[in-house]
Design a protein around this motif. Structure first.
Motif, PDB file in Angstrom:
ATOM      1  N   SER A   1      -1.291  -8.846  -1.266  1.00  0.00           N
ATOM      2  CA  SER A   1      -0.455  -7.872  -1.977  1.00  0.00           C
ATOM      3  C   SER A   1      -1.024  -7.552  -3.353  1.00  0.00           C
ATOM      4  CB  SER A   1       0.973  -8.418  -2.130  1.00  0.00           C
ATOM      5  OG  SER A   1       1.630  -8.402  -0.890  1.00  0.00           O
TER       6      SER A   1
ATOM      7  N   GLN B   1       0.826  -1.210   0.000  1.00  0.00           N
ATOM      8  CA  GLN B   1       0.000   0.000   0.000  1.00  0.00           C
ATOM      9  C   GLN B   1       0.860   1.259   0.000  1.00  0.00           C
ATOM     10  OE1 GLN B   1      -3.436  -0.201   2.884  1.00  0.00           O
ATOM     11  NE2 GLN B   1      -2.530  -2.206   3.214  1.00  0.00           N
ATOM     12  N   ASP B   2       2.051   1.176   0.639  1.00  0.00           N
ATOM     13  CA  ASP B   2       2.896   2.370   0.729  1.00  0.00           C
ATOM     14  C   ASP B   2       3.426   2.794  -0.630  1.00  0.00           C
ATOM     15  OD1 ASP B   2       2.490   2.017   3.372  1.00  0.00           O
ATOM     16  OD2 ASP B   2       4.418   1.042   3.756  1.00  0.00           O
ATOM     17  N   LEU B   3       3.582   1.828  -1.513  1.00  0.00           N
ATOM     18  CA  LEU B   3       4.205   2.109  -2.806  1.00  0.00           C
ATOM     19  C   LEU B   3       3.307   2.989  -3.684  1.00  0.00           C
ATOM     20  CD1 LEU B   3       6.837   1.384  -4.225  1.00  0.00           C
ATOM     21  CD2 LEU B   3       5.728  -0.617  -5.175  1.00  0.00           C
ATOM     22  N   GLY B   4       2.013   2.693  -3.697  1.00  0.00           N
ATOM     23  CA  GLY B   4       1.076   3.498  -4.485  1.00  0.00           C
ATOM     24  C   GLY B   4       1.202   3.246  -5.975  1.00  0.00           C
TER      25      GLY B   4
ATOM     26  N   ALA C   1       9.806  -6.254   8.504  1.00  0.00           N
ATOM     27  CA  ALA C   1       9.792  -4.889   9.034  1.00  0.00           C
ATOM     28  C   ALA C   1      10.645  -4.814  10.299  1.00  0.00           C
ATOM     29  CB  ALA C   1       8.353  -4.453   9.326  1.00  0.00           C
TER      30      ALA C   1
ATOM     31  N   GLU D   1       2.092 -10.200   3.459  1.00  0.00           N
ATOM     32  CA  GLU D   1       2.310  -9.623   2.129  1.00  0.00           C
ATOM     33  C   GLU D   1       3.416 -10.371   1.386  1.00  0.00           C
ATOM     34  OE1 GLU D   1       1.424  -6.498   0.441  1.00  0.00           O
ATOM     35  OE2 GLU D   1       0.762  -5.133   2.016  1.00  0.00           O
TER      36      GLU D   1
ATOM     37  N   HIS E   1      -4.047  -5.174  -3.241  1.00  0.00           N
ATOM     38  CA  HIS E   1      -3.672  -3.773  -3.012  1.00  0.00           C
ATOM     39  C   HIS E   1      -3.023  -3.168  -4.250  1.00  0.00           C
ATOM     40  CE1 HIS E   1      -4.936  -3.373   1.059  1.00  0.00           C
ATOM     41  NE2 HIS E   1      -4.272  -4.447   1.450  1.00  0.00           N
TER      42      HIS E   1
ATOM     43  N   GLY F   1       4.475   4.529  -7.593  1.00  0.00           N
ATOM     44  CA  GLY F   1       5.619   3.687  -7.260  1.00  0.00           C
ATOM     45  C   GLY F   1       5.616   2.405  -8.058  1.00  0.00           C
TER      46      GLY F   1
END
Lengths: 316, 190
Positions: free
Chosen positions: A176, A2-5, A106, A125, A179, A8
């Motif tokens: 993953s 989700q952080d990549l967008g 993480a 993920e 998303h 990205g």
């Protein structure tokens, strides 16, 4: 993931085009990451992901060290943290981590200054799988239009109907992919027996979830099959494998219900005869081997972005 | 990689402010025509000649040279390719390096005469990377270098074979080359 967008993802796909080209050269190797060391830390069994990362690192001329819990100091009782710090002290630039517990990559990232790539953590993920799936879908869509993938962006994902079939609840791949695909604008439908759907769809950006595969197939552009994760206890959620196959396996008869242009994907390892019939697995529209080939290119892109492109001294 | 883009890449980047027009579009065309003639003269024809433009600044120049060579030889087809040297650079990890565009090498280069084309020859590091990259595509019989502008400040023992214009510059100046002309200017930090 989700952080990549969407931006990205598009950037990684653009970069991986370059590495798809590298793979086609007579000498499919570039010196970009010479002198860097990549450590693969896999505490779950894996063939393709590990080999894929190692091939990717070697094609970038990085050195690869790998270890698994059996036959390493973890078997002697050392904690994961101590192992990571020990290996990091040997001068490792990047850890590729797979672990049965969500969040381990993480956590490893917090223990070391080296880059960490999540190669799959528990049910959570599997981001590089989602990226290579996006790369494969983009390639197939571009070819259908008679274009080269590198000339296209990610606009073809808008409105794309993706059906993800199988053990969604236990699948990090599904999480993953959902998303990633949703970020790119695709409309994702989950298909699974009720017991294998996530308990709640909150946080899953999907269009629908159903248990009726046959109803969804005619409206599917990409049919993504998942393996029944028996090692995570999925076998207990279905009455029997036979019954699962009867309701959710992609048999030849079901594959015929797909639109002519639809493509079939599977993250591997495939279990022929359960989620996918043997004759369907060998159809030209089944892009499983292409996924594997793209996996190397996408992982080269990820390693290059982490180790090559982004490290900038403060004064530059 | 075009020198201009390299400088404009964040975080070091800034805006290019043009100061002097050094060559016009017609001058650039004349220089490329002369270079094409020199290529034919030096190699006694076009046998085995492959023109390869460095991404991104050298590519339009390479295609133009290939076109002129073809016209000189009655429509002969001169293979033109492109090369992105990002993965071969020696400053990976020192500054942001990202490939700009596609590498397309026409066939195996073994035995061919490769004419590398770039817009600006500066430190020579791009050419060093290009020579390493080329060796992965086969053993060329010889490699020659054509540049539109040689601006000095070499950091490696590299010398061009064909030069459009020798242009003495300050190290911190900027040269912008396109088929529309050559402009000397400065990079102003944003």
């Amino acid at each position: 993931m989700q952080d990549l967008g969407a931006d990205g993802i598009a950037a990684v796909l653009r970069l991986s085009d370059r590495f798809v080209e590298v793979a086609q050269r007579a000498i499919p190797k570039v010196p970009a990451l010479r002198g860097r060391t990549v450590a693969t830390l896999f505490s779950e069994t894996s063939t393709r992901t590990r080999l894929s990362f190692e091939t990717a690192a070697r094609r970038l001329s990085a050195d690869v060290v790998s270890f698994s819990p059996t036959g390493s100091s973890i078997a002697k009782g050392e904690s994961l943290r101590d192992t990571v710090e020990t290996v990091a002290a040997m001068g490792v630039d990047c850890f590729v981590v797979r672990h049965a517990c969500a969040g381990v990559p993480a956590q490893v990232a917090g223990w070391t200054g080296a880059s960490v790539v999540n190669a799959g953590d528990g049910w959570h993920e599997h981001p590089t799988q989602a990226l290579l799936d996006c790369a494969t879908i983009r390639q197939v869509l571009a070819e259908r239009d008679g274009r080269r993938a590198e000339d296209t962006g990610t606009e073809a994902f808008a409105g794309l109907r993706v059906t993800i079939v199988g053990d969604v609840a236990h699948s990090r791949v599904a999480r993953s992919d959902v998303h990633a695909l949703a970020a790119l604008g695709a409309s994702v439908t989950l298909v699974a027996p009720g017991s294998l759907l996530p308990p709640s769809l909150a946080g899953w950006p999907v269009a629908a979830a159903t248990s009726d595969l046959d109803a969804v197939l005619p409206d599917t552009d990409v049919c993504y099959l998942l393996r029944l994760q028996t090692e995570r206890g999925a076998g207990a959620f279905v009455p029997s494998l036979r019954e699962y196959t009867a309701g959710f396996g992609l048999t030849a008869r079901r594959a015929d219900r797909l639109p002519e242009h639809a493509v079939i994907l599977h993250p591997g390892p495939m279990v022929r005869g359960v989620e996918i019939a043997a004759e369907v697995a060998d159809l030209p529209r089944t892009a499983v081997l292409r996924q594997v080939a793209n996996g190397v290119a996408v992982r080269m892109a990820v390693l290059f972005l982490l180790l090559g492109a982004e490290e900038v001294p403060a004064d530059a | 990689m075009a020198e201009r883009e390299r400088k404009l890449t964040p975080p070091r980047g800034g805006a290019f402010v043009p100061r002097v027009q050094v060559l016009s579009a017609a001058d650039v065309h004349r220089a490329l025509t002369r270079i094409a003639h020199e290529i034919v003269e030096r190699n006694r024809g076009l046998e085995d000649v492959v023109v390869i433009g460095l991404q991104t600044g050298g590519v339009p120049l390479a295609y133009r040279i290939g076109q002129i060579l073809g016209e000189m030889h009655g429509g002969a087809h001169v293979p033109v390719g492109t090369l992105d040297v990002a993965f071969y650079r020696d400053d990976i990890g020192i500054r942001p390096v990202l490939p700009q565009a596609a590498t397309e090498i026409p066939g195996d280069l073994a035995g061919s005469v490769v004419v590398l084309v770039d817009d600006v020859l500066f430190t020579g590091r791009t050419i060093r990377a290009a020579l390493n990259a080329l060796s992965d595509f086969g053993r060329a019989r010889s490699v020659q270098l054509a540049v539109m502008v040689d601006r000095g400040h070499r950091e490696l023992p590299i010398r061009p074979d064909y030069v459009g214009k020798n242009l003495p510059t300050r190290f911190d100046e900027q040269v912008d080359v396109s088929l529309e002309g050559v402009v000397l200017g400065d990079v102003v930090p944003r």
